[in-house]
Design a protein around this motif. Structure first.
Motif, PDB file in Angstrom:
ATOM      1  N   PHE A 116      21.353 -25.008 -28.676  1.00 10.55           N
ATOM      2  CA  PHE A 116      21.327 -24.022 -29.755  1.00 10.55           C
ATOM      3  C   PHE A 116      21.954 -22.710 -29.302  1.00 10.55           C
ATOM      4  CE2 PHE A 116      19.291 -20.469 -31.963  1.00 10.55           C
ATOM      5  CZ  PHE A 116      19.531 -20.810 -33.286  1.00 10.55           C
ATOM      6  N   TYR A 117      21.716 -22.300 -28.065  1.00 10.03           N
ATOM      7  CA  TYR A 117      22.337 -21.083 -27.535  1.00 10.03           C
ATOM      8  C   TYR A 117      23.850 -21.202 -27.530  1.00 10.03           C
ATOM      9  CZ  TYR A 117      17.722 -19.785 -25.680  1.00 10.03           C
ATOM     10  OH  TYR A 117      16.402 -19.464 -25.533  1.00 10.03           O
ATOM     11  N   ILE A 118      24.354 -22.360 -27.099  1.00  9.76           N
ATOM     12  CA  ILE A 118      25.800 -22.580 -27.088  1.00  9.76           C
ATOM     13  C   ILE A 118      26.359 -22.509 -28.506  1.00  9.76           C
ATOM     14  CG2 ILE A 118      27.602 -24.268 -26.566  1.00  9.76           C
ATOM     15  CD1 ILE A 118      25.839 -25.260 -24.259  1.00  9.76           C
ATOM     16  N   PHE A 119      25.610 -23.070 -29.452  1.00  8.55           N
ATOM     17  CA  PHE A 119      26.022 -23.036 -30.856  1.00  8.55           C
ATOM     18  C   PHE A 119      26.124 -21.595 -31.356  1.00  8.55           C
ATOM     19  CE2 PHE A 119      24.501 -22.856 -35.303  1.00  8.55           C
ATOM     20  CZ  PHE A 119      25.570 -23.484 -35.915  1.00  8.55           C
ATOM     21  N   THR A 120      25.117 -20.767 -31.068  1.00  5.21           N
ATOM     22  CA  THR A 120      25.162 -19.368 -31.519  1.00  5.21           C
ATOM     23  C   THR A 120      26.278 -18.597 -30.825  1.00  5.21           C
ATOM     24  OG1 THR A 120      23.447 -18.791 -29.884  1.00  5.21           O
ATOM     25  CG2 THR A 120      22.717 -19.291 -32.130  1.00  5.21           C
ATOM     26  N   ASP A 121      26.567 -18.930 -29.560  1.00  4.97           N
ATOM     27  CA  ASP A 121      27.696 -18.300 -28.874  1.00  4.97           C
ATOM     28  C   ASP A 121      29.004 -18.604 -29.594  1.00  4.97           C
ATOM     29  OD1 ASP A 121      25.980 -17.313 -26.965  1.00  4.97           O
ATOM     30  OD2 ASP A 121      26.374 -18.917 -25.525  1.00  4.97           O
TER      31      ASP A 121
END
Length: 301
Positions: A116-121
């Motif tokens: 999810f962090y990678i997605f928001t990045d």
């Protein structure tokens, strides 16, 4: 309990589930909801506090980028406010953190969260590139908007599919040394991400266009992560030194970024005064201009 952004505590649950399959009692005194959700046996108050504080840390990180999404949408000049170096190093840190999660056999919830962090990045980078192209182009092309939607849609599909593929892949063996190296690399990337933004703010003498909640929630997440690691020390049955060494990479990253974010906070405080001073100056101009015009007309007459 380590957060996915700073993984470091491996879940030693394989023996528990093997024993459970053989019909032996496992984690009798543990907390049921933690065992079910996190697959972690928590049998005392110190471990319980560590898990709860770790979940608070994870929740802060999950929310940290949402205010910046709105600020970029409202302001429309994200490329002027944010440093691309900040976004690049943040994305690189999350990628290496994901590698560390996978190689050190982190919990499924941690793997899903780091994805999810990678997605928001990717969303932040997409916003940056979208507004940079849009504001630099004299023509507003609808193709750019559709490309952005397609990119976000593809990232969403990856977000939904990747965690299941990774969690279900039980045949691969963890390479813990490589995972811890990835942890140190992630910490370096996270620390490096703040310097381009600090320089960008200093260069502009302004923080307008960036949301302070992005950094405030990151500070809360990093601070609570450090507390979640330290609070479990009294309950450790093994070597405390070994435990600290295993967590050292992510502690350096989280506490180091926490210190740097205090400098970002100082910039928000200092440059807000500059912004207020500029605003008051602009408000006073319309009152002065007519008077100056009248004085010029009288002098001509």
């Amino acid at each position: 309990m380590a957060t996915a952004r700073f993984p470091g505590k491996s879940a030693d649950v394989d023996a528990n589930w093997t024993a459970l399959a053989l019909g032996r009692p496992v984690c009798v005194n543990g907390t049921p909801w933690i065992l079910y959700l996190l697959e972690e046996c928590v049998e005392n108050v110190w471990e319980y506090c560590s898990v709860v504080i770790g979940l608070v840390s994870m929740f802060c990180f999950l929310l940290s980028t949402l205010p910046q999404f709105y600020e970029a949408y409202r302001n429309g000049k994200v490329e002027e406010a944010m440093s691309f170096g900040f976004l690049f190093f943040l994305f690189s840190g999350d990628l290496t953190s994901f590698a560390g999660c996978y190689l050190t056999s982190q919990l499924p919830i941690q793997v899903v969260t780091v994805v999810f962090y990678i997605f928001t990045d990717l969303i932040l980078i997409s916003q940056f590139l979208y507004y940079k192209i849009k504001n630099s182009s004299s023509r507003k092309s609808p193709v750019l908007k559709w490309l952005c939607f397609m990119w976000c849609g593809a990232a969403t599909l990856v977000l939904l599919a990747l965690p299941k593929l990774i969690v279900d892949n039980t045949t691969s063996k963890s390479v813990e040394i490589t995972g811890y190296i990835c942890g140190y690399l992630a910490s370096i990337f996270y620390l490096s991400s703040r310097f381009p933004q600090l320089y960008k703010n200093f260069q502009r003498q302004s923080t307008e266009g960036t949301s302070y909640l992005l950094f405030a929630l990151a500070m809360m997440g990093n601070g609570t992560y450090g507390v979640s690691v330290i609070v479990v020390l009294p309950a450790l049955k093994g070597s405390k030194q070994t435990f600290i060494i295993k967590h050292l990479a992510w502690l350096i990253g989280s506490l180091g970024v926490l210190i740097l974010d205090f400098f970002v906070t100082a910039q928000f405080i200092m440059y807000r005064k500059n912004h207020s001073a500029k605003g008051s100056t602009l408000l006073s101009v319309p009152e002065v201009e007519p008077l100056l015009c009248e004085e010029v007309e009288l002098s001509v007459l």
